[in-house]
Write an enzyme that holds these catalytic residues in place. Structure first.
Site, PDB file in Angstrom:
ATOM      1  N   ARG A 148       0.790  -1.238   0.000  1.00 21.93           N
ATOM      2  CA  ARG A 148       0.000   0.000   0.000  1.00 21.93           C
ATOM      3  C   ARG A 148       0.823   1.290   0.000  1.00 21.93           C
ATOM      4  NH1 ARG A 148      -5.135   0.392   3.699  1.00 21.93           N
ATOM      5  NH2 ARG A 148      -3.625   0.459   5.391  1.00 21.93           N
ATOM      6  N   ASP A 149       2.169   1.200  -0.002  1.00 20.13           N
ATOM      7  CA  ASP A 149       2.979   2.425  -0.039  1.00 20.13           C
ATOM      8  C   ASP A 149       4.249   2.197  -0.870  1.00 20.13           C
ATOM      9  OD1 ASP A 149       3.505   5.071   0.479  1.00 20.13           O
ATOM     10  OD2 ASP A 149       4.464   4.710   2.406  1.00 20.13           O
TER      11      ASP A 149
END
Length: 460
Positions: A148-149
């Site tokens: 997610r990053d």
């Protein structure tokens, strides 16, 4: 002549007798970075460097951040991959606090490597790094983990060998965790849908991977791969395995094209050789039969080469036509979806504006302001005011129910907008009414109860 000589045995020795002490406690703590709620420190234990990740002073008092640190540890401890940072445990370090203990990576971030602060990366290095990154993401997805990053700042490149290491799982999420479920990521590399949804989806990482592959400036094989990674979520690769298969297929297609090109060159060379041989054979009158045999053989081989080359060219043209057709269909679908969304947004926006204008018109028609003023001058009861306000609420529902050209969700949205405006109006009106009633009652408590419910003409 053999002579006896005395041999002196040579042994390995340390050149210095000063040894560095090996301590079981973390020493030589150095601050690496502080961003967000986390601190990163470099420390030595047992003669080896480690990275300590802990919370800053403010975040350490917040239960949600402590839970986030614990969640990151649980995610890290599941993984064992050469291209993923390795965590060794969780300890309370004196003077620092609770820390995740991780391996120290001697290198720089991918962003720094691409900027060429140390040295320029070759195309071969960048392609290998892309393959290692894809392998690492496929591995964490196989464990049910969504990073997610993903961004160049969260990818380390080792100084020795330019190997990739994926780091910073502070935003990572899994299906097994039920805490800290909210949208997260870095806006520049975040998938469009990631800002609205809290449920992790591996296709969010595939979007971010496409941006990173684009910044690596790889060969043309990756152009279409990057393009598909950046499409809307339903049109992206479903998983890393599908992405890897597509890269392999595109490489094989390019190799086939090169083989066909080489075959064409060979055919031309063979044709030139055949013509030379034929000319020489025709000059030799004493070997006419041999010349005919050789020529027939060469012509047969040329015919075979031409047939194979034509078939390969036809297959390549067919594949290109199929790819172009698929691309045109994808563009048409995207254009249609975009137009539909734009039309729905415009229609809802215009309907909302008209609805709010109608609401304000109905409020003015009800003369509620005039009626409130009469409460102090003619001392009415307030039932008539309540009736007027109820009529306006009914008007809202009747008006929205009459918007039959809109979908139920669109009507609900417009109804909520009208009710929000009316609620603000209603609150202001009731505050004024109660203020007037308290003032009148304080002067004459029996006044409001004794007066008839009159309606002056100017209040209608």
């Amino acid at each position: 002549m053999i002579t006896n000589t005395e041999h002196t045995e040579e042994t390995s020795v340390f050149l210095s007798e000063s040894f560095e002490s090996i301590d079981s406690q973390f020493t030589e703590l150095q601050e690496l970075s502080t961003h967000g709620f986390a601190r990163l420190l470099k420390a030595k234990r047992y003669g080896r460097w480690y990275v300590l990740k802990t919370l800053n002073d403010e975040a350490s008092e917040v239960p949600a951040y402590r839970e986030a640190l614990r969640k990151e540890l649980e995610v890290l401890m599941q993984m064992q991959h050469p291209s993923v940072v390795q965590a060794t445990g969780f300890e309370h370090v004196e003077g620092v606090g609770p820390c995740i203990i991780m391996e120290y990576i001697d290198g720089e971030t991918l962003q720094q490597a691409l900027e060429g602060k140390q040295e320029q990366l070759s195309l071969q290095d960048r392609q290998r790094m892309a393959e290692e990154l894809i392998s690492a993401i496929g591995y964490i997805h196989s464990l049910g983990i969504v990073h997610r990053d993903l961004k160049p700042q969260n990818i380390m490149v080792t100084r020795n060998g330019h190997r990739v290491k994926l780091i910073d799982f502070g935003m990572a999420d899994t299906d097994q965790h039920a805490v800290l479920k909210q949208p997260a990521g870095t806006l520049r590399y975040m998938a469009p849908e990631q800002a609205q949804q809290a449920v992790p989806d591996i296709r969010n990482d595939i979007y971010s991977l496409g941006l990173i592959l684009h910044e690596l400036h790889l060969d043309s094989v990756y152009d279409k791969v990057v393009e598909r990674c950046l499409k809307p979520i339903d049109l992206r690769y479903r998983n890393i395995a599908e992405l890897t298969t597509d890269i392999r297929r595109k490489r094989e297609s390019r190799r086939l094209w090169k083989r066909n090109a080489v075959a064409a060159v060979v055919m031309l060379l063979m044709t030139a050789v055949a013509m030379t041989v034929w000319q020489r054979l025709t000059q030799a009158a004493d070997s006419a039969s041999q010349q005919a045999t050789v020529i027939d053989s060469l012509q047969h081989r040329l015919a075979q080469q031409q047939a194979e080359n034509q078939q390969a060219r036809a297959n390549l043209q067919q594949q290109m036509a199929t790819n172009i057709t698929a691309q045109n269909q994808s563009i048409s679908q995207l254009t249609m979806v975009n137009e539909q969304l734009q039309n729905e947004l415009n229609r809802t926006r215009q309907a909302k504006i008209a609805a709010l204008e109608a609401l304000h018109k109905e409020i003015r028609r009800s003369h509620i302001d005039s009626h409130i003023d009469t409460l102090s001058r003619w001392k009415y009861r307030w039932q008539d005011l309540s009736l007027r306000m109820t009529n306006i609420s009914r008007f809202i529902y009747r008006y929205v129910d009459g918007l039959t050209t809109l979908t139920p969700p669109e009507r609900d949205q417009i109804r909520m907008s009208m009710l929000d405006v009316w609620q603000q109006w209603n609150t202001n009106v009731m505050n004024r009414v109660h203020s007037i009633r308290r003032r009148v009652l304080s002067n004459n408590p029996d006044t409001l109860l004794s007066q008839p419910n009159k309606i002056p003409k100017e209040a209608l």
